[in-house]
Design an enzyme around this catalytic site. Structure first.
Site, PDB file in Angstrom:
ATOM      1  CD  GLU A 321      -2.989  -1.108   2.239  1.00  0.00           C
ATOM      2  OE1 GLU A 321      -4.180  -1.237   1.955  1.00  0.00           O
ATOM      3  OE2 GLU A 321      -2.580  -0.972   3.418  1.00  0.00           O
TER       4      GLU A 321
HETATM    5  C1  ACM Z   1      -2.543  -5.407   4.074  1.00  0.00           C
HETATM    6  O1  ACM Z   1      -3.629  -5.770   4.516  1.00  0.00           O
HETATM    7  N1  ACM Z   1      -2.405  -4.195   3.570  1.00  0.00           N
HETATM    8  C2  ACM Z   1      -1.394  -6.287   4.084  1.00  0.00           C
END
Ligand code: ACM
Length: 720
Positions: A321
């Site tokens: 992310e």
């Molecule tokens: C995650 O849930 N961003 C690993």
């Protein structure tokens, strides 16, 4: 480990025992063991258990086993009330523990964890190649005693057991909400009960840097609000876990999710600071600058010292992310991408990971990261922890990476145990090659920490994670959901016995709601209502309680409710049985459902009065009204079903509207899980006149279709 002919030997000994006769006899019953062992044979006899157990170890100096048998005795004594010191009891059941080797002090994940357990009236023989296998056998043995009237006994059985996967993990996120070491320890004890063997600690994130760095103490000083593990404390924790056969894999999530790092090192962020510890939940912009040598110098220091602290070879670097906002906005970074021929942000991320991998390789570590780090430019001995789904596993294993499955095991989403149980680390074996299949190492439950405190975390982990543990340990063919729930209820008590607080947390949470003790009139009604609600699913709580962040205590109604209401689940199972069995619903079954709804309606009716006195209970007013409306709709449908009468279209429409209302979002962030089964009742009652003409499957299809809500619920996107 005596694998050869072992099953034939077991069967012969069972037959021999049956012939010579044993003290007790009873029809073999299914064993309540969870995770279900690979192979079980039960005999008709039972071994009486008057005085508890006495252990004889073939390796009497094996510290892991000496300590484990001590804990076994304490747990057994607490359960049974038999407090004889094991070695002095004349009629205690003899347990011979035969091991052929000791696993290393810190397990590596490649040890033989299999065991055999032979239980007869003469005693118990537990044999295993390693003491890790013997630990698992002891946990199985401790799940075998049954109380019959006033006495305890064990059913004769032969168990051959081994894990399906070598990696059976639980991630605990200690960054979003701090979880002190005693929380971790008690959850490690619970992990051992269900044979999980890897604790993955998510140690750093935007909201906290949770471990002492000695090379860069400013990281924890400025990034933790004073809540971090010292290195000495962590070393103790790792040893505590190792004594229970559990590895500890640390995660330092980089380059994104790093706000807490750049509080003390704004010069290493990809845009100028200053930065403060993040208090909110979501995906944030701060990300380390991969173009600066100083970034790698800091990482070499910190990861280097952490590599020495954590003995496990696996070392998780997160990598998820990175939203790209800071990299896109920084012209120096974009120029770096062009000058180095890296093409784009993913190319830069791969460059960063290669540098990181070199640091970790030097420290003797194997890099693990989330799906986002999978890139053919990286060596194939890194491991991909897959949170995105089955396609991500297919593509990473096709690239030759070993994989873990986390997707499907996100216990923070507050889904029922059944939904996790039916996820499999091997998504669809027919769609993967043999080579791809060989790259799936196992999986892990993920306890992300946005909505859990030290007070509530056990209730979010247990008992549902036992269902995941079974998925990771037991043969793939073990998929009977109702049998899983039957055993889950028992193992939940065993987890409590081992120290997990998922059952004991409840009164504390109710006290938060009333700000007082629980002896007040109506407290049982409050308890019942809370037992009939669940927290909202997925990440909807963040959109309903927009004021909540890291600094707001988790002491509300949603925190008091369990992710899966047993009352609602049993009700739902009984509705299905009543509506879909036979050609007409059984009147006693309908009456029992009606009784329950009537009692729950009455409990919900008490909430307004309680909330007048205890303002914390005001959160329950709207859900209690939803519960009443649901109960009323259900009672009306049940009355029609009992009378064999079709619910009139306008009454069915009104009931559906009431159920839609009861499903509406409210700031208390809870749901009424009785709504779906009551929708089934209303649908069945409204279609009564068509039932006789339909085959059972057609009837079921019709009712399920009619029971669908007008608008399916919308879900917000995943983040962590
Ligand atoms: C995650 O849930 N961003 C690993």
């Amino acid at each position: 480990m005596p694998r050869k002919n072992s099953f034939a030997t077991c069967l012969c000994s069972l037959i021999a025992l049956a012939c010579c006769g044993v003290a007790l006899r009873a029809a073999p019953q299914p064993l309540d063991v969870m995770p279900a062992p690979s192979q079980v044979r039960t005999g008709a006899g039972r071994a009486a258990l008057a005085d508890g157990f006495v252990f004889t170890l073939s390796d009497p100096a094996d510290a892991r086993l000496i300590l484990a048998t001590g804990r076994f005795q304490a747990r057994w004594n607490a359960r049974s009330g038999l407090s004889h010191p094991g070695n002095a009891a004349p009629s205690a059941l003899q347990v011979k523990v035969q091991t052929t080797s000791r696993a290393p002090e810190y397990p590596t994940g490649s040890e033989d964890e299999s065991y055999e357990l032979h239980v007869s009236a003469k005693g118990v023989i537990l044999s295993a190649a390693t003491d890790l296998g013997a630990l698992h056998g002891l946990e199985t043995l401790l799940q075998l005693p049954r109380r019959d009237g006033g006495s305890w006994s064990l059913q004769e059985c032969d168990i051959l057991d081994r894990p399906r996967f070598a990696f059976r993990g639980l991630l605990i996120d200690v960054a979003r909400h701090w979880q002190p070491a005693d929380v971790i320890r008690r959850n490690v004890d619970a992990m051992a009960v269900v044979k999980l063997n890897v604790l993955h600690l998510h140690l750093t994130d935007d909201q906290g840097f949770r471990i002492e760095s000695r090379t860069h103490p400013e990281l924890q000083t400025q990034g933790s609000d004073g809540h971090f593990y010292t290195q000495a404390e962590m070393a103790d924790l790792i040893r505590y876990a190792a004594l229970r056969g559990i590895r500890v894999v640390p995660e330092f999530d980089v380059p994104g999710h790093t706000t807490s790092w750049v509080v003390s090192h704004p010069e290493l962020a990809s845009l100028p600071g200053p930065y403060a510890i993040e208090r909110w939940w979501g995906v944030f912009n701060p990300v380390l600058d991969p173009t600066k040598e100083a970034t790698y110098a800091l990482l070499a220091d910190v990861l280097g010292e952490m590599a020495a602290l954590f003995p496990d070879r696996m070392f998780h670097i997160g990598g998820d992310e990175n939203n790209g906002v800071q990299w896109n906005a920084n012209p120096v970074i974009q120029a770096f991408i062009r000058e180095h021929g890296l093409h784009d942000n993913p190319g830069l991320h791969a460059y960063f990971n290669k540098r990181l991998n070199a640091i970790l390789e030097k420290a003797g570590k194997r890099m693990v990261g989330w799906d986002e780090i999978a890139n053919p430019q990286l060596p194939t001995d890194i491991v991909i922890d897959s949170w995105r789904g089955t396609e991500a596993i297919a593509s990473s294993t096709a690239l030759g990476f070993d994989c873990l499955r986390a997707n499907g095991f996100y216990i923070d989403l507050c889904y029922p145990a059944a939904s996790h149980y039916l996820a499999d680390p091997v998504p669809d074996p027919s769609k993967l090659t043999q080579s791809q299949l060989s790259h799936i190492l196992g999986g892990e439950a993920t306890m992300w920490g946005e909505w859990v405190s030290p007070e509530t975390i056990d209730s979010r982990i247990w008992p549902r994670t036992a269902a995941i543990a079974e998925r990771l340990w037991s043969p793939a063919s073990v998929t009977d959901v109702s049998d899983m729930y039957r055993r889950l209820a028992t193992v939940s008590l065993r987890l409590d016995e081992a120290g997990a607080l998922h059952l004991r947390y409840r009164d504390g949470m109710l006290r938060h709601l009333v700000g007082a003790n629980l002896g007040f009139p109506g407290s049982e009604s409050l308890r019942t209502v809370v037992d009939l609600l669940e927290p909202v699913k997925q990440y909807r709580r963040g959109t309903l309680q927009i004021w909540s962040n890291q600094l707001v205590p988790l002491i509300g109604l949603a925190d008091a409710t369990l992710p899966e209401s047993d009352l609602a689940r049993h009700f739902s199972e009984d509705v299905e049985a009543a509506v879909f069995a036979g050609t007409r619903a059984d009147s006693a079954a309908l009456a029992s459902l009606r009784e329950r709804l009537k009692a729950w309606n009455a409990a919900a009716a008490d909430i307004d009065g309680i909330a007048d006195v205890y303002p914390g209970v005001r959160e329950a007013i709207v859900p209690a009204a939803g519960l009443r409306a649901t109960a009323a709709a259900g009672i009306e449908a049940l009355d029609a079903l009992a009378a064999g009468r079709t619910l009139e279209p306008e009454r069915a429409k009104a009931a559906r509207a009431a159920l839609d209302g009861a499903s509406a979002d409210s700031p208390s962030a809870v749901i009424v899980p009785l709504v779906p089964p009551v929708r089934l009742l209303v649908a069945a009652a409204s279609a009564q006149d068509r039932r006789a003409a339909l085959a059972p499957q057609a009837w079921q299809d019709l009712v399920r279709t009619l029971a669908l809500p007008e608008k399916p619920p919308t879900h917000s996107k995943h983040y962590n």
